[in-house]
Design a protein around this motif. Structure first.
Motif, short mmCIF file in Angstrom:
data_model
loop_
_atom_site.label_atom_id
_atom_site.label_comp_id
_atom_site.label_asym_id
_atom_site.label_seq_id
_atom_site.Cartn_x
_atom_site.Cartn_y
_atom_site.Cartn_z
N TYR A 32 0.82 -1.21 0.00
CA TYR A 32 0.00 0.00 0.00
C TYR A 32 0.86 1.27 0.00
CZ TYR A 32 -4.25 -2.62 1.01
OH TYR A 32 -5.33 -3.46 0.94
N ILE A 33 0.47 2.22 -0.83
CA ILE A 33 0.96 3.58 -0.70
C ILE A 33 0.31 4.17 0.55
CG2 ILE A 33 1.10 5.85 -1.79
CD1 ILE A 33 0.25 4.34 -4.43
N LEU A 34 1.07 4.95 1.31
CA LEU A 34 0.52 5.58 2.50
C LEU A 34 0.72 7.09 2.42
CD1 LEU A 34 1.87 3.04 5.08
CD2 LEU A 34 -0.49 3.26 4.33
N GLY A 35 -0.24 7.81 2.91
CA GLY A 35 -0.14 9.25 2.88
C GLY A 35 -0.66 9.89 4.16
N TRP A 36 -0.14 11.06 4.43
CA TRP A 36 -0.66 11.89 5.53
C TRP A 36 -1.36 13.09 4.91
CZ3 TRP A 36 -0.91 10.67 10.56
CH2 TRP A 36 -0.08 9.65 11.04
N PHE A 37 -2.52 13.39 5.44
CA PHE A 37 -3.32 14.54 5.05
C PHE A 37 -3.69 15.29 6.32
CE2 PHE A 37 -4.35 13.45 0.60
CZ PHE A 37 -3.89 12.14 0.57
N ARG A 38 -4.14 16.53 6.15
CA ARG A 38 -4.59 17.29 7.31
C ARG A 38 -5.76 18.18 6.92
NH1 ARG A 38 0.60 21.39 8.13
NH2 ARG A 38 0.18 22.76 6.34
N GLN A 39 -6.55 18.50 7.92
CA GLN A 39 -7.69 19.38 7.72
C GLN A 39 -7.78 20.36 8.87
OE1 GLN A 39 -11.48 17.44 7.06
NE2 GLN A 39 -12.28 19.23 6.01
N SER A 98 -4.52 5.11 2.93
CA SER A 98 -3.83 4.06 2.20
C SER A 98 -4.46 3.86 0.82
CB SER A 98 -3.90 2.74 2.97
OG SER A 98 -5.24 2.29 3.08
N GLU A 99 -3.66 3.38 -0.10
CA GLU A 99 -4.13 3.03 -1.44
C GLU A 99 -3.27 1.89 -1.96
OE1 GLU A 99 -3.99 6.17 -4.30
OE2 GLU A 99 -4.91 4.96 -5.88
N TRP A 100 -3.90 0.88 -2.51
CA TRP A 100 -3.18 -0.25 -3.11
C TRP A 100 -2.31 0.29 -4.25
CZ3 TRP A 100 -2.58 -5.19 -1.72
CH2 TRP A 100 -2.07 -6.08 -2.66
N GLN A 101 -1.03 -0.08 -4.21
CA GLN A 101 -0.11 0.53 -5.17
C GLN A 101 -0.24 -0.01 -6.58
OE1 GLN A 101 3.95 2.01 -4.30
NE2 GLN A 101 4.61 0.16 -5.39
N GLY A 102 -0.42 -1.29 -6.74
CA GLY A 102 -0.44 -1.84 -8.08
C GLY A 102 0.96 -1.99 -8.66
N ALA A 103 1.08 -1.90 -9.98
CA ALA A 103 2.33 -2.21 -10.66
C ALA A 103 3.30 -1.04 -10.71
CB ALA A 103 2.03 -2.67 -12.08
N VAL A 104 2.83 0.18 -10.55
CA VAL A 104 3.68 1.35 -10.72
C VAL A 104 4.01 1.95 -9.36
CG1 VAL A 104 3.87 3.65 -11.74
CG2 VAL A 104 2.67 1.81 -12.97
N THR A 105 5.29 2.13 -9.10
CA THR A 105 5.71 2.74 -7.84
C THR A 105 5.39 4.23 -7.85
OG1 THR A 105 7.53 1.18 -7.54
CG2 THR A 105 7.68 3.25 -6.35
N ARG A 106 4.67 4.67 -6.86
CA ARG A 106 4.38 6.11 -6.72
C ARG A 106 4.16 6.41 -5.25
NH1 ARG A 106 -1.38 6.64 -6.58
NH2 ARG A 106 -2.45 4.80 -7.39
N ALA A 107 4.26 7.68 -4.92
CA ALA A 107 4.21 8.10 -3.52
C ALA A 107 2.96 8.90 -3.19
CB ALA A 107 5.45 8.91 -3.18
N THR A 108 2.06 9.04 -4.12
CA THR A 108 0.88 9.89 -3.90
C THR A 108 -0.38 9.04 -3.81
OG1 THR A 108 1.90 11.68 -5.15
CG2 THR A 108 -0.46 11.82 -4.79
N VAL A 109 -1.09 9.21 -2.71
CA VAL A 109 -2.39 8.57 -2.55
C VAL A 109 -3.41 9.38 -3.35
CG1 VAL A 109 -4.21 7.97 -0.92
CG2 VAL A 109 -1.81 7.63 -0.29
N ARG A 110 -4.01 8.77 -4.35
CA ARG A 110 -4.97 9.48 -5.21
C ARG A 110 -6.41 9.08 -4.91
NH1 ARG A 110 -1.52 8.21 -10.69
NH2 ARG A 110 0.22 9.62 -10.29
N SER A 111 -6.61 7.81 -4.69
CA SER A 111 -7.95 7.28 -4.41
C SER A 111 -7.86 6.38 -3.19
CB SER A 111 -8.49 6.50 -5.62
OG SER A 111 -8.57 7.31 -6.76
N PRO A 112 -7.99 6.95 -2.01
CA PRO A 112 -7.76 6.17 -0.78
C PRO A 112 -8.71 4.99 -0.64
CG PRO A 112 -7.76 8.52 -0.31
CD PRO A 112 -8.25 8.36 -1.71
#
Length: 125
Positions: A32-39, A98-112
């Motif tokens: 899983y890609i992991l991200g921190w967000f804030r509000q 969290s977002e399932w990463q799939g085949a491409v390595t990336r660091a941005t959570v787009r669709s949690p």
């Protein structure tokens, strides 16, 4: 899908430091890609930092660069956000996602896939 629980928030003075943790339960945390967000009050949720499944790729919002560090320990199913030189504008509820990463390595959570419940960070002067 993983379930996420944040901890480590609190009250800190301007210029201080705080480390947030987000621990996951479930399978395949290291996929899983992991991200921190804030509000902040009255504002929309915003991206803070993200890290790829293996930890090789990292991305920060401009507001976090040079002050915040995201890291993960896949053996402990935990992602961290070390925050230094905190400012009043960092006051917000911080969420991990969290977002399932799939085949491409990336660091941005787009669709949690999942969100934690959030932890409050308050920076006082």
């Amino acid at each position: 899908q993983v379930q996420l629980v944040e901890s480590g928030g609190g009250l800190v003075q301007t210029g201080g430091s705080l480390t947030l943790s987000c621990t996951a339960s479930g399978r395949a945390f290291n996929r899983y890609i992991l991200g921190w967000f804030r509000q902040a009050p009255g504002k929309e949720r915003e991206f803070v930092a993200g890290i790829s499944a293996g930890g090789a790729a990292i991305n920060y919002a401009d507001s976090a660069k040079g002050r915040f560090t995201i890291s993960r320990d896949n053996a402990k199913n935990t992602v961290y956000l070390q925050m230094t030189d905190l400012k009043s504008e960092d006051t917000a509820v911080y969420y991990c996602a969290s977002e399932w990463q799939g085949a491409v390595t990336r660091a941005t959570v787009r669709s949690p896939d999942s969100w934690g419940q959030g932890t409050q960070v308050t920076v006082s002067s």
